[in-house]
Design a protein around this motif. Structure first.
Motif, mmCIF file in Angstrom:
data_model
loop_
_atom_site.group_PDB
_atom_site.id
_atom_site.type_symbol
_atom_site.label_atom_id
_atom_site.label_comp_id
_atom_site.label_asym_id
_atom_site.label_seq_id
_atom_site.Cartn_x
_atom_site.Cartn_y
_atom_site.Cartn_z
ATOM 1 N N THR A 28 0.852 -1.179 0.000
ATOM 2 C CA THR A 28 0.000 0.000 0.000
ATOM 3 C C THR A 28 0.889 1.232 0.000
ATOM 4 O OG1 THR A 28 -1.691 -1.211 1.219
ATOM 5 C CG2 THR A 28 -1.848 1.186 1.231
ATOM 6 N N GLN A 48 -3.215 3.871 -2.496
ATOM 7 C CA GLN A 48 -3.656 2.734 -3.297
ATOM 8 C C GLN A 48 -2.870 1.471 -2.939
ATOM 9 O OE1 GLN A 48 -3.411 3.405 -7.495
ATOM 10 N NE2 GLN A 48 -4.235 1.416 -8.012
ATOM 11 N N THR A 50 -1.625 -2.227 -4.214
ATOM 12 C CA THR A 50 -1.361 -2.982 -5.430
ATOM 13 C C THR A 50 -0.939 -4.403 -5.055
ATOM 14 O OG1 THR A 50 0.926 -2.221 -5.502
ATOM 15 C CG2 THR A 50 -0.679 -0.942 -6.770
#
Length: 141
Positions: A28, A48, A50
């Motif tokens: 993150t 975000q 991933t």
């Protein structure tokens, strides 16, 4: 729990012969911000998340081209046939499912055919794939 007792399902069909499966890790993004007149202290905030790809290796099976065929659907741009539901199930010593990872709308990003070597004594032909996916879930059946 031992790592060698697992099975792989593709579109709810068990596919045999997997040598290894690497469940994706995630990370993150971290951001920083300051509040008001407090310039000395930055606060951390998450951004975000991933996921890495699902990495899988399988012994080549005589007459079974489903992994190569799946890759070909992706290569040819067939969106419906190129995306599949993949599940990796870790089992206990008795063969009962303990942890299930599900990868939704998965597709083969990289395909590596086996390396053939006439000097290798008894090595198994292995095909490797990297699988991208839209969503990953972990469940306890």
């Amino acid at each position: 729990m031992r790592t060698g007792r697992f099975k792989v399902e593709i579109d709810d069909v068990e596919v045999p012969g997997w040598r290894s499966v690497q469940i994706p890790s995630s990370s993150t993004e971290q951001g920083e911000y300051r509040e008001g007149d407090d310039p000395d202290w930055e606060k951390k905030i998450w951004g975000q998340t991933t996921f890495d790809d699902l990495e899988m290796e399988r012994g080549v099976q005589p007459g079974d081209s489903r992994i190569f065929d799946w890759r070909e659907q992706v290569r040819m741009g067939n969106l419906d046939e190129g995306r599949k539901e993949v599940a990796v199930v870790l089992m206990d010593e008795e063969g009962s499912p303990q942890i299930r990872w599900e990868f939704q709308r998965a597709w083969i990003k990289d395909y590596e055919p086996p390396v053939l070597d006439a000097s290798a004594d008894g090595d198994v032909a292995i095909e490797s794939i990297s699988v991208a996916f839209d969503k990953m879930k972990r469940e306890y059946p």
